[in-house]
Design an enzyme around this catalytic site. Structure first.
Site, PDB file in Angstrom:
ATOM      1  N   GLY A  84       0.660  -1.101  -0.078  1.00 42.77           N
ATOM      2  CA  GLY A  84      -0.027   0.355  -0.038  1.00 42.77           C
ATOM      3  C   GLY A  84       0.810   1.357  -0.230  1.00 42.77           C
ATOM      4  N   THR A 101       1.746   3.157  -2.157  1.00 41.85           N
ATOM      5  CA  THR A 101       1.216   4.236  -2.896  1.00 41.85           C
ATOM      6  C   THR A 101      -0.439   5.129  -2.636  1.00 41.85           C
ATOM      7  OG1 THR A 101       0.194   3.184  -4.064  1.00 41.85           O
ATOM      8  CG2 THR A 101       2.142   3.672  -5.515  1.00 41.85           C
ATOM      9  N   LEU A 111      -2.069   6.776   3.019  1.00 44.45           N
ATOM     10  CA  LEU A 111      -1.704   7.593   4.222  1.00 44.45           C
ATOM     11  C   LEU A 111      -0.199   7.397   4.004  1.00 44.45           C
ATOM     12  CD1 LEU A 111      -2.274   7.273   7.656  1.00 44.45           C
ATOM     13  CD2 LEU A 111      -0.977   3.793   7.504  1.00 44.45           C
ATOM     14  N   ASP A 125      -1.600   1.175  16.776  1.00 46.38           N
ATOM     15  CA  ASP A 125      -3.200   2.216  17.530  1.00 46.38           C
ATOM     16  C   ASP A 125      -2.320   3.627  17.340  1.00 46.38           C
ATOM     17  OD1 ASP A 125      -5.058   3.778  18.709  1.00 46.38           O
ATOM     18  OD2 ASP A 125      -6.113   1.754  19.551  1.00 46.38           O
ATOM     19  N   HIS A 126      -3.132   4.452  16.349  1.00 49.82           N
ATOM     20  CA  HIS A 126      -2.373   6.016  17.141  1.00 49.82           C
ATOM     21  C   HIS A 126      -2.107   6.759  17.670  1.00 49.82           C
ATOM     22  CE1 HIS A 126      -6.151   7.779  15.009  1.00 49.82           C
ATOM     23  NE2 HIS A 126      -5.305   8.316  15.411  1.00 49.82           N
ATOM     24  N   ASP A 132     -15.069   1.344  15.106  1.00 51.91           N
ATOM     25  CA  ASP A 132     -14.059   2.287  14.906  1.00 51.91           C
ATOM     26  C   ASP A 132     -13.496   3.262  15.699  1.00 51.91           C
ATOM     27  OD1 ASP A 132     -12.430   3.858  12.419  1.00 51.91           O
ATOM     28  OD2 ASP A 132     -14.209   5.880  13.072  1.00 51.91           O
ATOM     29  N   HIS A 184      -9.380   2.898  20.286  1.00 48.61           N
ATOM     30  CA  HIS A 184      -8.858   3.865  20.584  1.00 48.61           C
ATOM     31  C   HIS A 184      -9.642   4.042  21.758  1.00 48.61           C
ATOM     32  CE1 HIS A 184      -7.695   4.406  16.255  1.00 48.61           C
ATOM     33  NE2 HIS A 184      -8.504   5.401  16.236  1.00 48.61           N
ATOM     34  N   LYS A 238     -13.977  19.095  17.370  1.00 49.85           N
ATOM     35  CA  LYS A 238     -12.832  17.950  17.270  1.00 49.85           C
ATOM     36  C   LYS A 238     -11.763  18.349  18.268  1.00 49.85           C
ATOM     37  CE  LYS A 238      -9.664  15.234  16.058  1.00 49.85           C
ATOM     38  NZ  LYS A 238      -9.722  13.820  15.507  1.00 49.85           N
TER      39      LYS A 238
HETATM   40  C1  BG6 Z   1      -9.141   6.771  13.366  1.00 51.70           C
HETATM   41  C2  BG6 Z   1     -10.980   6.611  12.696  1.00 51.70           C
HETATM   42  O1  BG6 Z   1      -8.453   6.150  13.564  1.00 51.70           O
HETATM   43  O2  BG6 Z   1      -8.977   7.515  13.937  1.00 51.70           O
HETATM   44  C3  BG6 Z   1     -10.957   7.915  12.554  1.00 51.70           C
HETATM   45  O3  BG6 Z   1     -10.982   5.461  11.814  1.00 51.70           O
HETATM   46  C4  BG6 Z   1     -11.014   8.933  12.844  1.00 51.70           C
HETATM   47  O4  BG6 Z   1     -12.679   7.602  12.174  1.00 51.70           O
HETATM   48  C5  BG6 Z   1      -9.366   9.027  13.117  1.00 51.70           C
HETATM   49  O5  BG6 Z   1     -11.405   9.660  12.146  1.00 51.70           O
HETATM   50  C6  BG6 Z   1      -9.324  10.572  14.401  1.00 51.70           C
HETATM   51  O6  BG6 Z   1      -7.991  10.595  15.021  1.00 51.70           O
HETATM   52  P1  BG6 Z   1      -8.028  11.491  15.427  1.00 51.70           P
HETATM   53  O7  BG6 Z   1      -6.323  11.387  15.877  1.00 51.70           O
HETATM   54  O8  BG6 Z   1      -7.909  12.374  14.128  1.00 51.70           O
HETATM   55  O9  BG6 Z   1      -8.187  11.801  16.062  1.00 51.70           O
END
Ligand code: BG6
Length: 492
Positions: free
Chosen positions: A12, A14, A17, A181-182, A239, A244, A345
């Site tokens: 993946g 190209t 992400l 898991d970012h 999701d 998270h 946000k």
């Molecule tokens: C991702 C989800 O794991 O996290 C998205 O798939 C979500 O739907 C995103 O928008 C949110 O991440 P962050 O870092 O912008 O809070």
């Protein structure tokens, strides 16, 4: 910085992400000296392209993230990039990739260290892992490492996750697998451990005797955007909650690890998740609520977004109550909520302490306002910091109390220098440090918990849409917490 030696193979390569996050993060590691001479990056995807065109695209991705493309540093960095068109389902074709890897290994003296990064549709994870091993792409050099990095989603329920994990386990050991898991790469999520285990003031009160409840909010302002084909099959529970939120909650709930190592921390997180109460049908139905956003002004409701079926029952909001059946937390609920198209946000954790057992100020001065609860807020994003709400005397001749706040916000300049989650996580992969990745048992327990809620929801047709954009979700999210005579700390 310690220079690391490795070959990266991106499946993946190209994709969105890769260009938006992964290559810019590698570049930051390069600038800092974690990568210098002994590294190479191979991008693959089905698309045909030569090395030069790929390097140009990589440079563009760096320009888009604020780097100066003309600089020698960028050119040098990009010269380590190679491209190979590849069909992941064509086993014979792995030989072509293998030849390229072996060649680059010699050229850059990579000692056989390999990082395989799967940034693509999860249905191919199993096949790829299998072929990496059977087609000889994994290095057999003594002392070299082979690491597999995978993006979510890791399954869509416990059974599919287990199947996937079994497939990966045929080629890679658990300690070679890095499940991204970012959120675990975020500065303030990592700070949970610092603030808990670095402070007597905090950790000594961190239990059900002093904490009334803990609230975790992951609020998003945007709607589904262009991701409906994925999101409509997933929904907010899968999701955001399964991964998270469960990760954040396990860091908040876990016992003190023996030491600050990946093995010790994972062991405690797993232990915490094991004591999370898995709801039966009735409890799942009362302790979790869902929502889907409606229309506002010229914005369509969720069901009229691109690629969303107009009878979709996918939830874009979840709120729930989690209970741990252990000595530390029994009786202290964790409330969580997340959703799209909400007021703002942000991500924050509010730790709400119990009110003092006796309010000596209430009597005889009947006018005094009741003491407020102490609240420790961890601001994760967009601003990083802490706030501690205490009661103090109002500044006048009477004796009234009022809540005041001790605030610590990371200043803008420091914030700018905070590494992106992906930079940290790639660095961790290079070091072989699994602390900030989800281990299989964690993923498994999280799915088992989430599956029960899904099961109940799948039996009932929801009444959607049920919340107004730019609110904090449906009325049921308020009722959920008010029923327990509590309130969300963050409210509009
Ligand atoms: C991702 C989800 O794991 O996290 C998205 O798939 C979500 O739907 C995103 O928008 C949110 O991440 P962050 O870092 O912008 O809070």
């Amino acid at each position: 910085a310690t220079e690391r030696t490795a070959l990266f193979l991106f499946f993946g390569g190209t994709g969105d992400l890769a260009y938006r996050k992964l290559y810019p993060s590698l570049f930051n590691l390069y600038r800092k000296g974690n990568l210098r001479t002994h590294f190479a990056v191979v991008g693959t995807s089905r698309q045909a392209m030569d090395h030069e065109k790929f390097r140009t695209a990589v440079k563009k991705s760096l320009a888009d993230t604020g780097n100066r493309v003309e600089s020698k540093e960028v050119t040098d960095f990009a010269s380590h990039f190679y491209y190979q068109a590849h069909d992941v389902t064509d086993t014979a074709h792995y030989a072509v990739v293998k030849d390229l890897l072996d060649k680059l290994d010699k050229k850059y003296k990579l000692q056989g260290n390999r990082i395989f990064y799967l940034s693509m549709a999860p249905q191919f994870f199993g096949t790829i892992a299998h072929d990496l091993k059977t087609q000889g792409l994994m290095s057999t050099n003594k002392g070299a490492f082979n690491r597999l990095v995978i993006e979510k989603p890791f399954g869509r329920d416990y059974d599919s996750a287990k199947q996937l994990n079994d497939a990966l386990s045929e080629s890679f050991d658990e300690n070679q697998i890095f499940r991204i898991d970012h959120y675990l790469g975020k500065e303030m999520i990592q700070n949970i451990e610092a603030i808990r285990f670095g402070n007597t003031l905090v950790e000594s009160l961190w239990n059900n005797r002093y904490i009334d409840n803990i609230q975790v909010t992951l609020s998003e302002k945007l709607g589904v955007e262009e991701r409906a084909s994925y999101y409509d099959n997933s929904g907010a529970l899968r999701d955001m909650v399964q991964n998270h939120i469960m990760q954040i909650v396990s860091l908040l709930a876990m016992e003190q690890p023996v030491a600050f190592t990946d093995t010790d921390i994972r062991a405690e997180k797993v232990k915490a998740l094991r004591s999370l109460r898995v709801y039966n049908v009735a409890a799942a139905a009362t302790n979790f609520v869902r929502g889907q956003y409606g229309a506002i002004d010229d914005q369509p409701d969720y069901r009229h977004e691109d690629n969303v079926p107009n009878d979709s029952t996918t939830e874009t909001f979840v709120a729930g109550k989690l209970l741990f059946d252990n000595y530390r937390w029994s009786g202290t609920p964790f409330y969580v909520r997340t959703g799209k198209m909400l007021a703002d946000k942000f991500t924050r954790v509010d730790v709400v302490f119990k009110r003092p057992l006796v309010d000596i100020f209430a009597f005889p001065q009947s006018k005094s306002t009741p003491l407020a609860a102490n609240v420790l807020t961890i601001f994760v994003e967009p601003h990083a910091g802490f706030s501690l709400q205490l009661n103090a005397k109002t500044n006048d001749t009477g004796f009234q109390t009022e809540p005041i706040k001790l605030d610590y916000l990371v200043d803008a300049q420091k914030s700018k220098k905070t590494p992106e989650p992906y930079e940290r996580l790639l660095h961790d992969v290079l070091k072989g440090d699994g602390t900030n990745f989800s281990s299989w048992p964690e993923v498994a327990y999280a799915w088992k918990f989430v599956d029960q809620i899904r099961r109940v929801w799948d039996l009932q047709e929801p009444n959607f849409p049920n919340y107004t954009p730019h609110s904090m979700g449906p009325a049921s999210a308020e009722e959920l917490i008010q029923r327990d005579h509590r309130e969300w700390i963050y409210r509009l």
